[in-house]
Design a protein around this motif. Structure first.
Motif, PDB file in Angstrom:
ATOM      1  N   VAL A   1       7.331   7.144   3.189  1.00  0.00           N
ATOM      2  CA  VAL A   1       6.758   8.132   1.691  1.00  0.00           C
ATOM      3  C   VAL A   1       5.461   7.807   2.362  1.00  0.00           C
ATOM      4  CG1 VAL A   1       6.133   8.412  -0.251  1.00  0.00           C
ATOM      5  CG2 VAL A   1       8.323   8.580   0.678  1.00  0.00           C
ATOM      6  N   VAL A   2       4.712   6.142   2.304  1.00  0.00           N
ATOM      7  CA  VAL A   2       3.431   6.147   2.537  1.00  0.00           C
ATOM      8  C   VAL A   2       3.089   6.587   3.892  1.00  0.00           C
ATOM      9  CG1 VAL A   2       2.005   4.462   2.947  1.00  0.00           C
ATOM     10  CG2 VAL A   2       3.413   4.537   0.992  1.00  0.00           C
ATOM     11  N   ALA A   3       3.855   7.064   4.928  1.00  0.00           N
ATOM     12  CA  ALA A   3       3.618   7.699   6.309  1.00  0.00           C
ATOM     13  C   ALA A   3       2.503   8.812   6.057  1.00  0.00           C
ATOM     14  CB  ALA A   3       4.444   7.002   7.190  1.00  0.00           C
ATOM     15  N   GLN A   4       3.526   9.404   5.455  1.00  0.00           N
ATOM     16  CA  GLN A   4       2.881  11.131   4.765  1.00  0.00           C
ATOM     17  C   GLN A   4       1.951  11.296   4.398  1.00  0.00           C
ATOM     18  OE1 GLN A   4       4.307  13.469   7.056  1.00  0.00           O
ATOM     19  NE2 GLN A   4       6.214  11.020   7.806  1.00  0.00           N
ATOM     20  N   MET A   5       1.719  10.221   3.768  1.00  0.00           N
ATOM     21  CA  MET A   5       0.303  10.044   2.554  1.00  0.00           C
ATOM     22  C   MET A   5      -1.537  10.423   4.157  1.00  0.00           C
ATOM     23  SD  MET A   5       2.368   7.974  -0.343  1.00  0.00           S
ATOM     24  CE  MET A   5       1.399   9.051  -1.875  1.00  0.00           C
ATOM     25  N   LYS A   6      -2.126  10.296   2.444  1.00  0.00           N
ATOM     26  CA  LYS A   6      -3.837  10.408   2.823  1.00  0.00           C
ATOM     27  C   LYS A   6      -3.853   8.781   2.615  1.00  0.00           C
ATOM     28  CE  LYS A   6      -8.239  11.672   2.098  1.00  0.00           C
ATOM     29  NZ  LYS A   6      -8.515  12.586   1.127  1.00  0.00           N
ATOM     30  N   HIS A   7      -4.456   8.207   3.680  1.00  0.00           N
ATOM     31  CA  HIS A   7      -4.631   6.661   4.230  1.00  0.00           C
ATOM     32  C   HIS A   7      -3.756   6.007   3.916  1.00  0.00           C
ATOM     33  CE1 HIS A   7      -8.739   7.699   2.775  1.00  0.00           C
ATOM     34  NE2 HIS A   7      -8.624   8.638   1.336  1.00  0.00           N
ATOM     35  N   ALA A   8      -2.176   6.741   4.945  1.00  0.00           N
ATOM     36  CA  ALA A   8      -1.267   5.843   5.041  1.00  0.00           C
ATOM     37  C   ALA A   8      -1.166   4.931   5.863  1.00  0.00           C
ATOM     38  CB  ALA A   8      -0.968   6.511   6.224  1.00  0.00           C
ATOM     39  N   GLY A   9      -1.628   4.036   6.593  1.00  0.00           N
ATOM     40  CA  GLY A   9      -2.467   3.031   7.639  1.00  0.00           C
ATOM     41  C   GLY A   9      -2.823   1.369   5.741  1.00  0.00           C
ATOM     42  N   ARG A  10      -4.137   2.274   5.500  1.00  0.00           N
ATOM     43  CA  ARG A  10      -4.752   1.079   4.129  1.00  0.00           C
ATOM     44  C   ARG A  10      -3.637   0.520   3.664  1.00  0.00           C
ATOM     45  NH1 ARG A  10      -8.397   4.611   0.153  1.00  0.00           N
ATOM     46  NH2 ARG A  10      -6.042   4.924  -0.433  1.00  0.00           N
ATOM     47  N   ASN A  11      -2.823   2.236   3.379  1.00  0.00           N
ATOM     48  CA  ASN A  11      -1.495   1.756   2.080  1.00  0.00           C
ATOM     49  C   ASN A  11      -0.690   0.616   2.740  1.00  0.00           C
ATOM     50  OD1 ASN A  11      -3.809   3.459   0.628  1.00  0.00           O
ATOM     51  ND2 ASN A  11      -2.281   5.032   0.674  1.00  0.00           N
ATOM     52  N   ARG A  12       0.276   1.293   3.783  1.00  0.00           N
ATOM     53  CA  ARG A  12       0.650   0.232   4.656  1.00  0.00           C
ATOM     54  C   ARG A  12       0.903  -1.015   4.777  1.00  0.00           C
ATOM     55  NH1 ARG A  12       5.035   1.239   8.450  1.00  0.00           N
ATOM     56  NH2 ARG A  12       5.126  -0.112   9.646  1.00  0.00           N
ATOM     57  N   LEU A  13      -0.500  -1.237   4.871  1.00  0.00           N
ATOM     58  CA  LEU A  13      -0.987  -2.600   5.129  1.00  0.00           C
ATOM     59  C   LEU A  13      -1.235  -3.330   3.853  1.00  0.00           C
ATOM     60  CD1 LEU A  13      -1.898  -5.191   6.738  1.00  0.00           C
ATOM     61  CD2 LEU A  13      -4.652  -3.804   6.506  1.00  0.00           C
ATOM     62  N   ALA A  14      -1.247  -2.862   2.938  1.00  0.00           N
ATOM     63  CA  ALA A  14      -1.341  -3.103   1.775  1.00  0.00           C
ATOM     64  C   ALA A  14      -0.073  -3.231   1.027  1.00  0.00           C
ATOM     65  CB  ALA A  14      -2.315  -2.355   0.265  1.00  0.00           C
ATOM     66  N   LEU A  15       0.708  -3.184   1.594  1.00  0.00           N
ATOM     67  CA  LEU A  15       2.172  -3.325   1.069  1.00  0.00           C
ATOM     68  C   LEU A  15       2.955  -4.106   1.706  1.00  0.00           C
ATOM     69  CD1 LEU A  15       3.288   0.715   0.212  1.00  0.00           C
ATOM     70  CD2 LEU A  15       3.218  -0.753  -1.298  1.00  0.00           C
ATOM     71  N   MET A  16       2.614  -4.483   3.146  1.00  0.00           N
ATOM     72  CA  MET A  16       2.876  -5.492   3.805  1.00  0.00           C
ATOM     73  C   MET A  16       2.353  -6.359   3.450  1.00  0.00           C
ATOM     74  SD  MET A  16       5.164  -3.883   5.973  1.00  0.00           S
ATOM     75  CE  MET A  16       6.066  -3.843   7.609  1.00  0.00           C
ATOM     76  N   LEU A  17       0.657  -6.310   3.246  1.00  0.00           N
ATOM     77  CA  LEU A  17       0.781  -8.419   2.862  1.00  0.00           C
ATOM     78  C   LEU A  17       0.945  -8.125   1.355  1.00  0.00           C
ATOM     79  CD1 LEU A  17      -3.242  -6.939   3.159  1.00  0.00           C
ATOM     80  CD2 LEU A  17      -1.895  -8.956   4.462  1.00  0.00           C
ATOM     81  N   SER A  18       1.225  -7.369   0.871  1.00  0.00           N
ATOM     82  CA  SER A  18       2.109  -7.828  -0.240  1.00  0.00           C
ATOM     83  C   SER A  18       3.507  -8.434  -0.007  1.00  0.00           C
ATOM     84  CB  SER A  18       2.249  -7.137  -1.340  1.00  0.00           C
ATOM     85  OG  SER A  18       3.284  -7.026  -2.179  1.00  0.00           O
ATOM     86  N   HIS A  19       4.419  -7.697   0.998  1.00  0.00           N
ATOM     87  CA  HIS A  19       6.084  -8.046   1.040  1.00  0.00           C
ATOM     88  C   HIS A  19       6.214  -8.962   2.271  1.00  0.00           C
ATOM     89  CE1 HIS A  19       6.937  -4.122  -0.994  1.00  0.00           C
ATOM     90  NE2 HIS A  19       7.873  -4.646  -1.046  1.00  0.00           N
ATOM     91  N   LEU A  20       5.566  -9.126   3.346  1.00  0.00           N
ATOM     92  CA  LEU A  20       5.314  -9.844   3.970  1.00  0.00           C
ATOM     93  C   LEU A  20       4.190 -11.197   4.269  1.00  0.00           C
ATOM     94  CD1 LEU A  20       5.087  -7.750   7.074  1.00  0.00           C
ATOM     95  CD2 LEU A  20       7.199  -8.525   6.030  1.00  0.00           C
ATOM     96  N   ALA A  21       3.168 -11.208   2.813  1.00  0.00           N
ATOM     97  CA  ALA A  21       2.767 -12.940   3.212  1.00  0.00           C
ATOM     98  C   ALA A  21       2.939 -12.943   1.792  1.00  0.00           C
ATOM     99  CB  ALA A  21       1.717 -12.372   3.545  1.00  0.00           C
ATOM    100  N   GLY A  22       3.431 -12.276   0.514  1.00  0.00           N
ATOM    101  CA  GLY A  22       3.567 -12.493  -0.270  1.00  0.00           C
ATOM    102  C   GLY A  22       2.338 -13.103  -1.498  1.00  0.00           C
ATOM    103  N   LEU A  23       1.971 -12.473  -0.799  1.00  0.00           N
ATOM    104  CA  LEU A  23       0.241 -11.811  -1.794  1.00  0.00           C
ATOM    105  C   LEU A  23       0.362 -11.352  -2.775  1.00  0.00           C
ATOM    106  CD1 LEU A  23      -2.480 -11.439   1.846  1.00  0.00           C
ATOM    107  CD2 LEU A  23      -1.939 -13.754   0.749  1.00  0.00           C
ATOM    108  N   ARG A  24      -0.806 -12.101  -4.219  1.00  0.00           N
ATOM    109  CA  ARG A  24      -0.692 -11.029  -5.387  1.00  0.00           C
ATOM    110  C   ARG A  24      -2.222  -9.889  -4.742  1.00  0.00           C
ATOM    111  NH1 ARG A  24      -1.137 -16.256  -6.616  1.00  0.00           N
ATOM    112  NH2 ARG A  24       0.260 -17.138  -8.218  1.00  0.00           N
TER     113      ARG A  24
END
Length: 189
Positions: A18-41
């Protein structure tokens, strides 16, 4: 207070689609990945600069150091970046329209300014809602990270340290247990 929902693998894939289809997809995907793959707040993600993730030789770092000022507990910690997350950072960096200064924010708002923790929290909530993931919040990625580590057999002390917690009880509250996990555990006997 009800805890943030921990996504299943299928839900996480749906979210990224879903995020891949949105505006600012790369930024939003990275924010989610930082949360999920590094456990960052979200506050930690919002505070990241280019220098935090890219070294002087222009290579993505294997680890980053969070300053005490940006962590919830006020204690600096080291965050390790796995290969998947490092590739995500590189992918995002390749999408930049211009080179950024080392002290520039890693993630920029539409107005090309720094995210506040609150604004990034709201954005993540919108992303989860867009994917139809009720109950998921900006803390879902952090809970996913801790739960995945726990169910992969990682030592509780290591998980506690990676999460930046000072107390194991705090870390344990993040771990989700589902019926299929309990069944698999009993089937080991």
């Amino acid at each position: 207070m009800k805890q943030a929902r921990v996504l299943t693998d299928a839900e996480f894939k749906r979210l990224l689609a879903v995020v891949a289809q949105m505006k600012h997809a790369g930024r939003n995907r990275l924010a989610l990945m930082l949360s999920h793959l590094a456990g960052l707040r979200v506050g930690e993600i919002a505070a990241l600069t280019v220098r935090d993730v890219v070294d002087g030789d222009n290579k993505v770092r294997e680890q980053l150091r969070l300053n005490a000022e940006v962590t919830k507990g006020g204690h600096a910690r080291v965050v390790f970046l796995n290969d998947k997350l490092r590739r995500e950072i590189e992918r995002h960096r390749n999408e930049w329209s211009e080179e950024r200064e080392a002290d520039a924010p890693l993630l920029l708002t539409q107005k090309r300014t720094t995210f506040s923790a609150n604004t990034l929290c709201q954005l993540m909530g919108q992303l989860y809602r867009s994917a139809g993931l009720d109950g998921a919040t900006s803390h879902s990625g952090r809970r996913w990270f801790i739960t995945r580590l726990a169910h992969s057999g990682v030592s509780p002390k290591v998980i506690m340290t990676l999460a930046g917690h000072r107390n194991l009880t705090t870390t344990q509250r993040y771990i989700e247990v589902r019926d299929e996990m309990m069944k698999a555990a009993v089937d080991l006997l």
